[in-house]
Design a protein around this motif. Structure first.
Motif, PDB file in Angstrom:
ATOM      1  N   ASN A  31       0.814  -1.216   0.000  1.00 53.05           N
ATOM      2  CA  ASN A  31       0.000   0.000   0.000  1.00 53.05           C
ATOM      3  C   ASN A  31       0.850   1.270   0.000  1.00 53.05           C
ATOM      4  OD1 ASN A  31       0.932  -0.300   2.623  1.00 53.05           O
ATOM      5  ND2 ASN A  31      -0.971   0.397   3.592  1.00 53.05           N
ATOM      6  N   TYR A  32       2.131   1.117  -0.274  1.00 50.56           N
ATOM      7  CA  TYR A  32       3.021   2.271  -0.420  1.00 50.56           C
ATOM      8  C   TYR A  32       3.042   2.650  -1.896  1.00 50.56           C
ATOM      9  CZ  TYR A  32       7.069   5.273   0.546  1.00 50.56           C
ATOM     10  OH  TYR A  32       7.916   6.342   0.692  1.00 50.56           O
ATOM     11  N   TYR A  33       2.263   3.645  -2.255  1.00 49.23           N
ATOM     12  CA  TYR A  33       2.082   3.982  -3.662  1.00 49.23           C
ATOM     13  C   TYR A  33       3.409   4.273  -4.351  1.00 49.23           C
ATOM     14  CZ  TYR A  33      -2.825   4.654  -2.240  1.00 49.23           C
ATOM     15  OH  TYR A  33      -4.093   4.487  -1.733  1.00 49.23           O
ATOM     16  N   SER A  34       4.297   4.986  -3.643  1.00 47.51           N
ATOM     17  CA  SER A  34       5.556   5.410  -4.253  1.00 47.51           C
ATOM     18  C   SER A  34       6.512   4.261  -4.535  1.00 47.51           C
ATOM     19  CB  SER A  34       6.252   6.441  -3.357  1.00 47.51           C
ATOM     20  OG  SER A  34       5.449   7.591  -3.196  1.00 47.51           O
ATOM     21  N   GLY A  35       6.168   3.063  -4.079  1.00 51.11           N
ATOM     22  CA  GLY A  35       7.001   1.909  -4.370  1.00 51.11           C
ATOM     23  C   GLY A  35       6.383   0.972  -5.379  1.00 51.11           C
ATOM     24  N   ASN A  36       5.119   1.241  -5.739  1.00 50.42           N
ATOM     25  CA  ASN A  36       4.385   0.342  -6.632  1.00 50.42           C
ATOM     26  C   ASN A  36       3.732   1.154  -7.739  1.00 50.42           C
ATOM     27  OD1 ASN A  36       4.305  -2.439  -4.973  1.00 50.42           O
ATOM     28  ND2 ASN A  36       4.011  -0.762  -3.521  1.00 50.42           N
ATOM     29  N   PHE A  37       4.374   1.192  -8.886  1.00 53.19           N
ATOM     30  CA  PHE A  37       3.917   2.079  -9.956  1.00 53.19           C
ATOM     31  C   PHE A  37       4.526   1.663 -11.288  1.00 53.19           C
ATOM     32  CE2 PHE A  37       7.842   3.775  -8.227  1.00 53.19           C
ATOM     33  CZ  PHE A  37       8.568   4.118  -9.350  1.00 53.19           C
ATOM     34  N   ILE A  38       4.075   2.322 -12.330  1.00 55.51           N
ATOM     35  CA  ILE A  38       4.675   2.177 -13.659  1.00 55.51           C
ATOM     36  C   ILE A  38       5.143   3.548 -14.124  1.00 55.51           C
ATOM     37  CG2 ILE A  38       4.048   1.944 -16.110  1.00 55.51           C
ATOM     38  CD1 ILE A  38       2.626  -0.637 -15.441  1.00 55.51           C
ATOM     39  N   THR A  39       6.336   3.590 -14.671  1.00 61.74           N
ATOM     40  CA  THR A  39       6.838   4.821 -15.275  1.00 61.74           C
ATOM     41  C   THR A  39       6.971   4.602 -16.778  1.00 61.74           C
ATOM     42  OG1 THR A  39       8.590   6.500 -15.209  1.00 61.74           O
ATOM     43  CG2 THR A  39       9.268   4.218 -14.902  1.00 61.74           C
ATOM     44  N   PHE A  40       6.502   5.561 -17.542  1.00 65.74           N
ATOM     45  CA  PHE A  40       6.580   5.473 -18.998  1.00 65.74           C
ATOM     46  C   PHE A  40       7.922   6.031 -19.478  1.00 65.74           C
ATOM     47  CE2 PHE A  40       1.952   5.419 -18.425  1.00 65.74           C
ATOM     48  CZ  PHE A  40       1.610   4.349 -19.236  1.00 65.74           C
ATOM     49  N   PRO A  73       7.124  10.625 -18.863  1.00 67.35           N
ATOM     50  CA  PRO A  73       8.513  11.008 -19.122  1.00 67.35           C
ATOM     51  C   PRO A  73       8.850  12.391 -18.573  1.00 67.35           C
ATOM     52  CG  PRO A  73       7.566   9.983 -21.065  1.00 67.35           C
ATOM     53  CD  PRO A  73       6.438  10.178 -20.097  1.00 67.35           C
ATOM     54  N   GLU A  74      10.015  12.483 -17.985  1.00 65.77           N
ATOM     55  CA  GLU A  74      10.482  13.731 -17.397  1.00 65.77           C
ATOM     56  C   GLU A  74      10.550  14.847 -18.437  1.00 65.77           C
ATOM     57  OE1 GLU A  74      14.519  15.405 -15.134  1.00 65.77           O
ATOM     58  OE2 GLU A  74      14.192  13.248 -15.390  1.00 65.77           O
ATOM     59  N   GLY A  75      10.061  16.017 -18.050  1.00 63.39           N
ATOM     60  CA  GLY A  75      10.175  17.189 -18.909  1.00 63.39           C
ATOM     61  C   GLY A  75       9.181  17.238 -20.050  1.00 63.39           C
ATOM     62  N   GLU A  76       8.165  16.351 -20.041  1.00 65.98           N
ATOM     63  CA  GLU A  76       7.173  16.339 -21.109  1.00 65.98           C
ATOM     64  C   GLU A  76       5.782  16.612 -20.549  1.00 65.98           C
ATOM     65  OE1 GLU A  76       7.272  13.240 -24.033  1.00 65.98           O
ATOM     66  OE2 GLU A  76       9.383  12.773 -23.619  1.00 65.98           O
ATOM     67  N   TYR A  77       5.030  17.455 -21.262  1.00 62.96           N
ATOM     68  CA  TYR A  77       3.673  17.797 -20.856  1.00 62.96           C
ATOM     69  C   TYR A  77       2.676  16.756 -21.375  1.00 62.96           C
ATOM     70  CZ  TYR A  77       5.504  22.401 -19.616  1.00 62.96           C
ATOM     71  OH  TYR A  77       6.215  23.426 -19.036  1.00 62.96           O
ATOM     72  N   LEU A  78       1.594  16.582 -20.643  1.00 66.02           N
ATOM     73  CA  LEU A  78       0.505  15.722 -21.102  1.00 66.02           C
ATOM     74  C   LEU A  78      -0.291  16.473 -22.163  1.00 66.02           C
ATOM     75  CD1 LEU A  78      -0.864  14.358 -17.694  1.00 66.02           C
ATOM     76  CD2 LEU A  78       0.964  13.424 -19.128  1.00 66.02           C
ATOM     77  N   ASP A  79      -0.561  15.814 -23.293  1.00 61.12           N
ATOM     78  CA  ASP A  79      -1.349  16.495 -24.319  1.00 61.12           C
ATOM     79  C   ASP A  79      -2.817  16.544 -23.896  1.00 61.12           C
ATOM     80  OD1 ASP A  79      -2.672  14.085 -25.065  1.00 61.12           O
ATOM     81  OD2 ASP A  79      -1.098  13.616 -26.511  1.00 61.12           O
ATOM     82  N   GLU A  80      -3.602  17.354 -24.589  1.00 58.20           N
ATOM     83  CA  GLU A  80      -4.985  17.600 -24.207  1.00 58.20           C
ATOM     84  C   GLU A  80      -5.815  16.321 -24.235  1.00 58.20           C
ATOM     85  OE1 GLU A  80      -8.095  19.751 -22.729  1.00 58.20           O
ATOM     86  OE2 GLU A  80      -6.004  20.388 -23.006  1.00 58.20           O
ATOM     87  N   GLU A  81      -5.571  15.471 -25.225  1.00 57.25           N
ATOM     88  CA  GLU A  81      -6.340  14.230 -25.339  1.00 57.25           C
ATOM     89  C   GLU A  81      -6.118  13.334 -24.128  1.00 57.25           C
ATOM     90  OE1 GLU A  81      -7.116  10.578 -28.532  1.00 57.25           O
ATOM     91  OE2 GLU A  81      -5.260  11.763 -28.641  1.00 57.25           O
ATOM     92  N   PHE A 238      15.586  25.205  -9.902  1.00 57.23           N
ATOM     93  CA  PHE A 238      14.669  24.297 -10.594  1.00 57.23           C
ATOM     94  C   PHE A 238      15.445  23.496 -11.632  1.00 57.23           C
ATOM     95  CE2 PHE A 238      12.124  23.548 -14.413  1.00 57.23           C
ATOM     96  CZ  PHE A 238      11.092  22.769 -13.894  1.00 57.23           C
ATOM     97  N   VAL A 239      15.201  22.190 -11.666  1.00 56.08           N
ATOM     98  CA  VAL A 239      15.904  21.310 -12.606  1.00 56.08           C
ATOM     99  C   VAL A 239      14.963  20.799 -13.688  1.00 56.08           C
ATOM    100  CG1 VAL A 239      17.214  19.167 -12.887  1.00 56.08           C
ATOM    101  CG2 VAL A 239      17.572  20.596 -10.860  1.00 56.08           C
ATOM    102  N   SER A 240      13.816  20.229 -13.263  1.00 50.47           N
ATOM    103  CA  SER A 240      12.929  19.593 -14.230  1.00 50.47           C
ATOM    104  C   SER A 240      11.584  19.329 -13.572  1.00 50.47           C
ATOM    105  CB  SER A 240      13.549  18.286 -14.740  1.00 50.47           C
ATOM    106  OG  SER A 240      12.778  17.709 -15.773  1.00 50.47           O
ATOM    107  N   PHE A 241      10.657  18.765 -14.356  1.00 48.97           N
ATOM    108  CA  PHE A 241       9.343  18.403 -13.838  1.00 48.97           C
ATOM    109  C   PHE A 241       8.947  17.043 -14.391  1.00 48.97           C
ATOM    110  CE2 PHE A 241       8.496  20.435 -17.892  1.00 48.97           C
ATOM    111  CZ  PHE A 241       7.491  19.666 -18.439  1.00 48.97           C
ATOM    112  N   GLN A 242       7.949  16.434 -13.730  1.00 49.50           N
ATOM    113  CA  GLN A 242       7.452  15.133 -14.170  1.00 49.50           C
ATOM    114  C   GLN A 242       5.999  14.992 -13.759  1.00 49.50           C
ATOM    115  OE1 GLN A 242       9.126  11.540 -12.334  1.00 49.50           O
ATOM    116  NE2 GLN A 242       9.169  10.572 -14.343  1.00 49.50           N
ATOM    117  N   TYR A 243       5.152  14.613 -14.717  1.00 55.90           N
ATOM    118  CA  TYR A 243       3.731  14.415 -14.448  1.00 55.90           C
ATOM    119  C   TYR A 243       3.490  13.010 -13.891  1.00 55.90           C
ATOM    120  CZ  TYR A 243       1.771  18.715 -16.297  1.00 55.90           C
ATOM    121  OH  TYR A 243       1.421  20.018 -16.459  1.00 55.90           O
ATOM    122  N   GLU A 244       2.438  12.905 -13.077  1.00 60.21           N
ATOM    123  CA  GLU A 244       2.013  11.617 -12.546  1.00 60.21           C
ATOM    124  C   GLU A 244       0.482  11.566 -12.576  1.00 60.21           C
ATOM    125  OE1 GLU A 244       1.438  11.861  -7.857  1.00 60.21           O
ATOM    126  OE2 GLU A 244       3.557  12.009  -8.424  1.00 60.21           O
ATOM    127  N   ALA A 245      -0.052  10.348 -12.567  1.00 57.54           N
ATOM    128  CA  ALA A 245      -1.495  10.134 -12.515  1.00 57.54           C
ATOM    129  C   ALA A 245      -1.780   9.010 -11.539  1.00 57.54           C
ATOM    130  CB  ALA A 245      -2.048   9.786 -13.887  1.00 57.54           C
TER     131      ALA A 245
END
Length: 249
Positions: A31-40, A73-81, A238-245
């Motif tokens: 139940n530790y979310y930060s240890g159980n995930f998928i990164t694209f 992916p680091e440094g990439e924005y999510l598109d509108e779709e 500031f170095v970079s950003f990364q989106y999560e869902a």
């Protein structure tokens, strides 16, 4: 040195990897979310995201897990779709920001003698564990109990340092340090709510800078949180950003 989210510690281990994803799994605490995930590794199409989400959901359900967490992916924005798809399917999505600082660049200040910051030793381990349990209760009793095992394990990790702060002799806050050859990552940086806005966090950071004057100090802040503004005022870069869902079912 070049810093990226690749320098940030992950609790989980990669159990599946292909050209699109890395699947991290942390069986010690499901139940530790930060240890159980998928990164694209690259931005997925809608169909690729759906297929990946279905696979992760099936895997998590078999393990009694009730969440799906994805990093993009680091440094990439999510598109509108993709944003519209996440919204329509009840995902919470946001982004994190990565910061760095050289210890010499941290602002100087007059220290408050009521604030004492120190590395956790065997004599103060029980105090640290009790304080950490109280802090982790914000996420539920089961989570707080599970984190106790992790904190105990980290105490004996030579690359891991646990720091505790006292205000007028009362335990007030903690942070973890993950130490590598060139970087020190500040993680788990938390204060009891009643001790906030007293300068304790500043003293804790200064302690880190003094302990590791030749390292680059790094940390991750919520992109929509208030802490990032504090870090910028303290000369973090500031170095970079990364989106999560994230979705909990």
């Amino acid at each position: 040195m070049n810093i990226s989210f690749a320098n940030i510690h992950n609790f989980g281990n990669v159990i599946i990897e292909d050209e699109l994803i890395q699947h991290y799994h942390f069986p010690e605490m499901l139940n530790y979310y930060s240890g159980n995930f998928i990164t694209f590794k690259r931005m997925p199409s809608i169909d690729e995201f759906k297929e990946t989400a279905d696979c992760l959901k099936n895997f998590h359900l078999k393990n009694g897990q009730n969440h799906l967490l994805f990093y993009f992916p680091e440094g990439e924005y999510l598109d509108e779709e993709l944003q519209q798809y996440l919204k329509a399917n009840d995902y919470d999505f946001s982004y994190n920001e990565l910061y760095k600082i050289h210890p010499n660049d941290f602002p100087s200040f007059t220290k408050n003698p009521n604030i004492v910051v120190e590395t956790v030793k065997l004599e103060t381990l029980d105090t640290f564990l009790q304080l950490q349990y109280n802090l982790d209760l914000e996420f539920g009793i089961e989570f707080a109990k599970g984190k106790q095992m992790i904190h105990k394990t980290n105490f004996y990790n030579e690359n891991w340092k646990q720091v505790i702060a006292f205000y007028q002799g009362t335990p007030a806050g903690t942070l973890d340090l993950i130490v590598s050859e060139k970087t020190v990552e500040i993680d788990n940086f938390t204060l009891l709510e009643s001790f906030r806005k007293k300068g304790i966090g500043k003293h804790m950071q200064k302690y880190v800078m003094e302990q590791y004057p030749n390292h680059t100090v790094i940390l991750v802040a919520e992109g929509e949180g208030t802490a990032r503004e504090m870090y910028r005022k303290q000369n973090y870069q500031f170095v970079s950003f990364q989106y999560e869902a994230l979705i909990i079912f």
